[in-house]
Design a protein around this motif. Structure first.
Motif, PDB file in Angstrom:
ATOM      1  N   SER A  17       0.850  -1.184   0.000  1.00  0.00           N
ATOM      2  CA  SER A  17       0.000   0.000   0.000  1.00  0.00           C
ATOM      3  C   SER A  17       0.887   1.236   0.000  1.00  0.00           C
ATOM      4  O   SER A  17       2.081   1.163   0.280  1.00  0.00           O
ATOM      5  CB  SER A  17      -0.932   0.015   1.216  1.00  0.00           C
ATOM      6  OG  SER A  17      -0.202   0.212   2.403  1.00  0.00           O
ATOM      7  N   ARG A  19       0.620   5.591   1.031  1.00  0.00           N
ATOM      8  CA  ARG A  19      -0.162   6.680   1.623  1.00  0.00           C
ATOM      9  C   ARG A  19      -0.233   7.808   0.598  1.00  0.00           C
ATOM     10  O   ARG A  19       0.790   8.310   0.125  1.00  0.00           O
ATOM     11  CB  ARG A  19       0.498   7.167   2.905  1.00  0.00           C
ATOM     12  CG  ARG A  19      -0.350   8.118   3.677  1.00  0.00           C
ATOM     13  CD  ARG A  19      -0.641   7.512   5.051  1.00  0.00           C
ATOM     14  NE  ARG A  19      -1.525   8.330   5.844  1.00  0.00           N
ATOM     15  CZ  ARG A  19      -2.764   7.964   6.129  1.00  0.00           C
ATOM     16  NH1 ARG A  19      -3.241   6.830   5.686  1.00  0.00           N
ATOM     17  NH2 ARG A  19      -3.526   8.724   6.863  1.00  0.00           N
ATOM     18  N   SER A  44      -5.475  12.363   3.720  1.00  0.00           N
ATOM     19  CA  SER A  44      -4.586  11.327   3.197  1.00  0.00           C
ATOM     20  C   SER A  44      -5.249   9.969   3.407  1.00  0.00           C
ATOM     21  O   SER A  44      -5.978   9.761   4.377  1.00  0.00           O
ATOM     22  CB  SER A  44      -3.210  11.381   3.862  1.00  0.00           C
ATOM     23  OG  SER A  44      -3.311  11.164   5.242  1.00  0.00           O
ATOM     24  N   ASP A  46      -4.743   5.478   2.633  1.00  0.00           N
ATOM     25  CA  ASP A  46      -3.888   4.353   2.241  1.00  0.00           C
ATOM     26  C   ASP A  46      -4.545   3.651   1.062  1.00  0.00           C
ATOM     27  O   ASP A  46      -5.729   3.322   1.109  1.00  0.00           O
ATOM     28  CB  ASP A  46      -3.718   3.375   3.409  1.00  0.00           C
ATOM     29  CG  ASP A  46      -2.839   3.952   4.498  1.00  0.00           C
ATOM     30  OD1 ASP A  46      -1.817   4.583   4.159  1.00  0.00           O
ATOM     31  OD2 ASP A  46      -3.171   3.788   5.687  1.00  0.00           O
TER      32      ASP A  46
END
Length: 170
Positions: A17, A19, A44, A46
Motif C-alpha cells: 500500500s 499513503r 490522506s 492508504d
C-alpha cells in the motif's frame, strides 16, 4: 491534465500500500476503481498497490478525455474513439478541455491545424464548445464512444443525445 490528475508513486520495493496525500477540499476519484475520497474529511488515504499498479486519482470538478484501447505505439491511438470521464465536484459540476493536433508536425502553429474544445457539466447537462477546429472535417477521428460520469447524486431517467447531451434526472 495538470490539476485534474494526481499520480502517487510507489517508492518502496514490494509495497502493498501507499499513503496518498489528497490536496485541497476536493473529491478525488480512483481513476481505475470505484473509490472516492473527500480530501476535506480525509486529507490522506492508504491505497492498496501491486507490482502492476500505481495509484492515479481524478479531481472532482474535472473532465478528462481518454483513449482507452491498449496500443503498442501512440500512432495507433490517433484513430481510436474517446471516452469522456466526468468527475463531479461537491455541487455536481465539472469542466475540462481537449487539444488535438497531428502529433508530428508544426502545422498546429504554421497552419492552425488543431482541435481545441471545452467540456462543461452543469445542471445535469454536458456541453461541448469547440473553440477551434482546423484539423478535422469529419468526426471520425474525434468520435466519442463513451461518457462516464462519476459522483452523480441523482438517478438518470433519460439521455438526450441531440445537439447537446442532457442527463435528465428524476
Amino acid at each position: 491534465f495538470g490539476q485534474a490528475l494526481l499520480v502517487s508513486p510507489v517508492l518502496e520495493p514490494g509495497a502493498k500500500s501507499v499513503r496518498v496525500s489528497l490536496p485541497g477540499d476536493d473529491l478525488w476519484y480512483d481513476l481505475l476503481g470505484e473509490d472516492v475520497h473527500d480530501a476535506k474529511v480525509s486529507p490522506s488515504v492508504d491505497v492498496a498497490v501491486t507490482m502492476d499498479s500505481i495509484p492515479v486519482h481524478l479531481r472532482g470538478g474535472t473532465i478528462v478525455p481518454r483513449r482507452m484501447r491498449p496500443r503498442r505505439i501512440t500512432k495507433g491511438l490517433s484513430l481510436d474513439p474517446y471516452s469522456i470521464v466526468v468527475a463531479l465536484d461537491k455541487v455536481q459540476e465539472a469542466r475540462g478541455s481537449v487539444y488535438v493536433d497531428d502529433g508530428s508536425s508544426f502545422d498546429y502553429k504554421e497552419k492552425r491545424k488543431f482541435l481545441r474544445s471545452t467540456f462543461v457539466f452543469k445542471h445535469y447537462r454536458l456541453e461541448n464548445d469547440v473553440y477551434h477546429n482546423g484539423l478535422y472535417f469529419s468526426n471520425a477521428s474525434t468520435m466519442v464512444e463513451k461518457i462516464v460520469v462519476r459522483g452523480l447524486t441523482k438517478k438518470i431517467s433519460a439521455i438526450d443525445a441531440g445537439r447537446m447531451l442532457s442527463l435528465i434526472h428524476i
